[in-house]
Design an enzyme around this catalytic site. Structure first.
Site, PDB file in Angstrom:
ATOM      1  N   PRO A 181       0.630  -1.352  -0.049  1.00 31.26           N
ATOM      2  CG  PRO A 181      -0.141  -1.227   2.076  1.00 31.26           C
ATOM      3  CD  PRO A 181       0.573  -2.060   1.240  1.00 31.26           C
ATOM      4  NE  ARG A 191       3.806   6.824   1.640  1.00 30.22           N
ATOM      5  CZ  ARG A 191       4.251   5.399   2.207  1.00 30.22           C
ATOM      6  NH1 ARG A 191       4.491   4.549   1.253  1.00 30.22           N
ATOM      7  NH2 ARG A 191       3.843   5.008   3.092  1.00 30.22           N
ATOM      8  CG  ASN A 229       8.522  -1.800   0.344  1.00 26.19           C
ATOM      9  OD1 ASN A 229       7.841  -2.137   1.377  1.00 26.19           O
ATOM     10  ND2 ASN A 229       9.000  -0.833  -0.154  1.00 26.19           N
ATOM     11  NE  ARG A 268      10.209   6.111   8.592  1.00 25.07           N
ATOM     12  CZ  ARG A 268       9.176   5.856   7.522  1.00 25.07           C
ATOM     13  NH1 ARG A 268       9.127   5.042   6.667  1.00 25.07           N
ATOM     14  NH2 ARG A 268       7.998   6.863   7.598  1.00 25.07           N
ATOM     15  CG  HIS A 319      11.180  -2.044   4.676  1.00 22.68           C
ATOM     16  ND1 HIS A 319       9.936  -1.791   4.549  1.00 22.68           N
ATOM     17  CD2 HIS A 319      11.468  -3.171   5.289  1.00 22.68           C
ATOM     18  CE1 HIS A 319       9.107  -2.861   5.129  1.00 22.68           C
ATOM     19  NE2 HIS A 319      10.305  -3.753   5.537  1.00 22.68           N
ATOM     20  CD  GLU A 328      10.845  -7.255   5.948  1.00 27.87           C
ATOM     21  OE1 GLU A 328      11.367  -7.981   6.597  1.00 27.87           O
ATOM     22  OE2 GLU A 328      10.318  -6.270   6.438  1.00 27.87           O
ATOM     23  CE1 TYR A 330       8.977   5.077   3.206  1.00 24.98           C
ATOM     24  CE2 TYR A 330       7.219   7.068   2.879  1.00 24.98           C
ATOM     25  CZ  TYR A 330       7.860   5.858   3.675  1.00 24.98           C
ATOM     26  OH  TYR A 330       7.115   5.483   4.509  1.00 24.98           O
ATOM     27  CB  ALA A 344       1.476   0.214   6.455  1.00 31.15           C
TER      28      ALA A 344
END
Ligand code: DQA
Length: 178
Positions: free
Chosen positions: A44, A52, A108, A141, A134, A132, A57, A111
């Site tokens: 998402p 964004r 990825n 964070r 990110h 995985e 990012y 959330a």
């Protein structure tokens, strides 16, 4: 473990014929791969990349990342399936599909990485490698991002390098497959 391939019958990226008992013919070249297909799955809000929170990012859009991976995949004869969904169930279905085919995944989950037992279970059941990724350093964070339910069932985790996280994950899969 030594791999035994009949290289005469296999162009890079095409299925390699396994000949039981045959002698190793030659080592794979660095640009050759035995990874035919890779699935890159995005969760998402990753469709919003580029606009964004660019300070977190980066400026690359998802299409930019796809293009970058597509160049690398072409070079190594690997077919790229690059997808994005805002829906948890889509990610579960795609992981299951890749698992059925035994094809590796770069994931990825956005959330959902921090919340989804369903994606955790799908990876656990899948008979394939899942890396995985990110873009951001999730450990630098908010606390709720510092736990991933994906990590314990992933082959490995790469985070904090922006779009490069995806490239590094692909390199890891290609290197392990060679
Ligand atoms: C993310 C990190 C997640 O915490 C966040 O929800 C995302 C993007 C990343 O790539 O840094 O959507 O997965």
């Amino acid at each position: 473990m030594t791999k035994h391939f009949d290289r005469g019958a296999a162009a890079p990226g095409r299925p390699l014929r396994f000949e039981s008992g045959c002698v190793t013919q030659r080592a794979l070249l660095a640009t050759e791969t035995v990874m035919n297909t890779v699935h890159v799955l995005n969760g998402p809000n990753l469709n919003l990349l580029g606009t964004r929170e660019p300070e977190t990012y980066g400026n690359a859009t998802l299409a930019d990342i796809e293009e970058r991976l597509s160049v690398l995949c072409k070079r190594s004869g690997t077919t790229l399936h690059f997808r994005q969904s805002n829906h948890e169930g889509d990610l579960v279905t795609w992981v299951q599909e890749a698992g059925r085919l035994g094809e590796p995944v770069i994931l990825n989950a956005g959330a959902y990485s921090h919340t989804s037992i369903a994606i955790h279970d799908a990876i656990k059941a899948a008979k394939t490698k899942v890396i995985e990724v990110h873009l951001s350093n999730i450990h630098a964070r908010e606390q709720f991002r510092q736990k991933s339910l994906i990590s314990p069932v992933a082959r490995g985790v790469i985070f904090g390098f922006g779009a490069l996280s995806y490239v590094l994950a692909l390199e890891a899969l290609l290197t392990e497959a060679a």
